[in-house]
Motif scaffolding. Structure first.
Motif, PDB file in Angstrom:
ATOM      1  N   UNK A  29      -2.177 -16.848   4.071  1.00 40.21           N
ATOM      2  CA  UNK A  29      -2.009 -15.981   2.915  1.00 40.21           C
ATOM      3  C   UNK A  29      -1.288 -14.698   3.269  1.00 40.21           C
ATOM      4  N   UNK A  30      -1.660 -14.109   4.408  1.00 39.75           N
ATOM      5  CA  UNK A  30      -1.003 -12.876   4.845  1.00 39.75           C
ATOM      6  C   UNK A  30       0.480 -13.123   5.086  1.00 39.75           C
ATOM      7  N   UNK A  31       0.797 -14.242   5.713  1.00 30.45           N
ATOM      8  CA  UNK A  31       2.198 -14.559   6.000  1.00 30.45           C
ATOM      9  C   UNK A  31       2.991 -14.695   4.706  1.00 30.45           C
ATOM     10  N   UNK A  32       2.375 -15.303   3.687  1.00 38.70           N
ATOM     11  CA  UNK A  32       3.069 -15.484   2.410  1.00 38.70           C
ATOM     12  C   UNK A  32       3.320 -14.147   1.722  1.00 38.70           C
ATOM     13  N   UNK A  33       2.298 -13.285   1.698  1.00 41.27           N
ATOM     14  CA  UNK A  33       2.458 -11.971   1.068  1.00 41.27           C
ATOM     15  C   UNK A  33       3.452 -11.128   1.850  1.00 41.27           C
ATOM     16  N   UNK A  34       3.384 -11.202   3.171  1.00 41.10           N
ATOM     17  CA  UNK A  34       4.311 -10.435   4.006  1.00 41.10           C
ATOM     18  C   UNK A  34       5.747 -10.880   3.774  1.00 41.10           C
ATOM     19  N   UNK A  35       5.955 -12.168   3.647  1.00 43.31           N
ATOM     20  CA  UNK A  35       7.309 -12.676   3.405  1.00 43.31           C
ATOM     21  C   UNK A  35       7.851 -12.177   2.069  1.00 43.31           C
ATOM     22  N   UNK A  36       6.970 -12.029   1.088  1.00 42.82           N
ATOM     23  CA  UNK A  36       7.390 -11.600  -0.247  1.00 42.82           C
ATOM     24  C   UNK A  36       7.600 -10.093  -0.333  1.00 42.82           C
ATOM     25  N   UNK A  37       6.769  -9.319   0.379  1.00 43.50           N
ATOM     26  CA  UNK A  37       6.766  -7.863   0.190  1.00 43.50           C
ATOM     27  C   UNK A  37       7.023  -7.095   1.482  1.00 43.50           C
ATOM     28  N   UNK A  38       7.680  -7.709   2.446  1.00 38.53           N
ATOM     29  CA  UNK A  38       7.831  -7.088   3.755  1.00 38.53           C
ATOM     30  C   UNK A  38       8.864  -5.964   3.795  1.00 38.53           C
ATOM     31  N   UNK A  39       9.760  -5.904   2.809  1.00 43.55           N
ATOM     32  CA  UNK A  39      10.801  -4.877   2.834  1.00 43.55           C
ATOM     33  C   UNK A  39      10.176  -3.501   2.675  1.00 43.55           C
ATOM     34  N   UNK A  40      10.685  -2.522   3.404  1.00 45.89           N
ATOM     35  CA  UNK A  40      10.077  -1.192   3.372  1.00 45.89           C
ATOM     36  C   UNK A  40      10.226  -0.502   2.017  1.00 45.89           C
ATOM     37  N   UNK A  41      11.156  -0.976   1.177  1.00 44.17           N
ATOM     38  CA  UNK A  41      11.313  -0.399  -0.159  1.00 44.17           C
ATOM     39  C   UNK A  41      10.491  -1.130  -1.222  1.00 44.17           C
ATOM     40  N   UNK A  42       9.769  -2.174  -0.808  1.00 42.41           N
ATOM     41  CA  UNK A  42       8.972  -2.942  -1.777  1.00 42.41           C
ATOM     42  C   UNK A  42       7.938  -2.074  -2.504  1.00 42.41           C
ATOM     43  N   UNK A  43       7.213  -1.175  -1.815  1.00 42.59           N
ATOM     44  CA  UNK A  43       6.255  -0.329  -2.536  1.00 42.59           C
ATOM     45  C   UNK A  43       6.906   0.554  -3.592  1.00 42.59           C
ATOM     46  N   UNK A  44       8.093   1.074  -3.305  1.00 39.13           N
ATOM     47  CA  UNK A  44       8.789   1.915  -4.274  1.00 39.13           C
ATOM     48  C   UNK A  44       9.165   1.121  -5.513  1.00 39.13           C
ATOM     49  N   UNK A  45       9.648  -0.098  -5.313  1.00 41.22           N
ATOM     50  CA  UNK A  45       9.995  -0.948  -6.449  1.00 41.22           C
ATOM     51  C   UNK A  45       8.751  -1.315  -7.260  1.00 41.22           C
ATOM     52  N   UNK A  46       7.652  -1.596  -6.564  1.00 40.93           N
ATOM     53  CA  UNK A  46       6.401  -1.915  -7.255  1.00 40.93           C
ATOM     54  C   UNK A  46       5.896  -0.708  -8.035  1.00 40.93           C
ATOM     55  N   UNK A  47       6.033   0.484  -7.459  1.00 44.58           N
ATOM     56  CA  UNK A  47       5.599   1.703  -8.151  1.00 44.58           C
ATOM     57  C   UNK A  47       6.431   1.940  -9.401  1.00 44.58           C
TER      58      UNK A  47
END
Length: 204
Positions: A68-86
Motif C-alpha cells: 500500500x505504501x509503495x502504491x501511494x508513494x508512486x502516486x504522490x511521490x513528487x515534491x509538489x504533490x502536497x501543493x497541488x493537493x492543497x
C-alpha cells in the motif's frame, strides 16, 4: 468512544477491523445520496462527519502495508504533490454551495486525504518549510482541542455578537479561530497534557 474502541480492535482483531472500517465508510457516506431515508436516521448519524475519521484510519492501514505504501508513494511521490493537493482542497472548499452534502463533501474529504498522504510519504516536499512554522506546528499540537471546543466557542461568540448587533461573518470567523485556539491551549495545558504523560506506562 472512537479512541477507546478502535485501538483495542486494532490490537486484538485487526483483520476483522479492516473489513468493518470499509463497510462503515460505505454506510456513512450513503445517506446523502438517498440510500437511506433521512426520516428514519438519528440526527446524530445524519449530521456527524464520520467519513474523514474513517478515511484517516483506512489511510493509516494502507500506509502500514509495504504494498500500500509503495502504491501511494508512486502516486504522490513528487515534491509538489502536497501543493497541488492543497490547491485542490482550497478549490473544493471555495465552490459556493448551500448544502455540501453528497458529492461536494466527498470531494473535499478526498482532496484533504491526498494532502495528508502526500505530506506523509515524502517529508522533503514543497510545503515542508511553511508547515514547520511555529504557529502551524502549535495548532497541530492542540488541534484536537480546537476540534472539540470550537462549537462551544462559536455559540458564545454568536450570542455575544448578537447582543452587540454585529452580523459580520469575517469578524465571527476571526473571533472563532482565535477563541478556539485559546480554549484549546488552556485545555491542553491543564487537562490533556496530564493524560498524555501517562502514555508511556501503557505502550506495551
Amino acid at each position: 468512544q472512537f479512541y477507546f474502541v478502535v485501538p483495542t480492535l486494532e490490537k486484538y482483531v485487526a483483520r476483522l477491523l479492516r473489513l468493518v472500517l470499509r463497510a462503515a465508510y460505505l454506510i456513512v457516506i450513503l445517506p446523502p445520496f438517498g440510500f437511506f431515508p433521512h426520516a428514519h436516521l438519528p440526527i446524530f448519524f445524519r449530521e456527524t462527519t464520520f467519513g474523514p475519521i474513517l478515511l484517516g484510519v483506512l489511510l493509516a492501514h494502507v500506509l502500514d502495508s509495504p504494498r500500500g505504501y509503495a502504491a501511494v508513494h508512486a502516486l504522490l511521490r513528487h515534491r509538489f504533490a502536497p501543493a497541488l493537493a492543497l490547491l485542490a482542497a482550497i478549490a473544493a472548499c471555495a465552490i459556493p454551495a448551500g448544502d455540501i452534502a453528497g458529492l461536494p463533501r466527498l470531494v473535499i474529504h478526498f482532496t484533504l486525504l491526498m494532502l495528508v498522504a502526500s505530506c506523509v510519504v515524502r517529508e522533503d516536499h514543497v510545503l515542508k518549510a511553511p508547515l514547520s512554522l511555529w504557529p502551524l506546528r502549535r495548532i497541530g499540537i492542540v488541534s484536537y482541542g480546537i476540534y472539540l471546543f470550537h462549537m462551544l466557542v462559536r455559540h458564545v461568540i454568536t450570542k455575544g455578537m448578537g447582543r452587540l448587533g454585529s452580523t459580520s461573518e469575517v469578524l465571527r470567523f476571526v473571533l472563532l479561530a482565535i477563541g478556539s485556539w485559546i480554549v484549546a491551549e488552556a485545555s491542553y495545558r491543564w487537562f490533556e497534557s496530564r493524560f498524555l504523560k501517562l502514555k508511556g506506562k501503557y505502550t506495551h
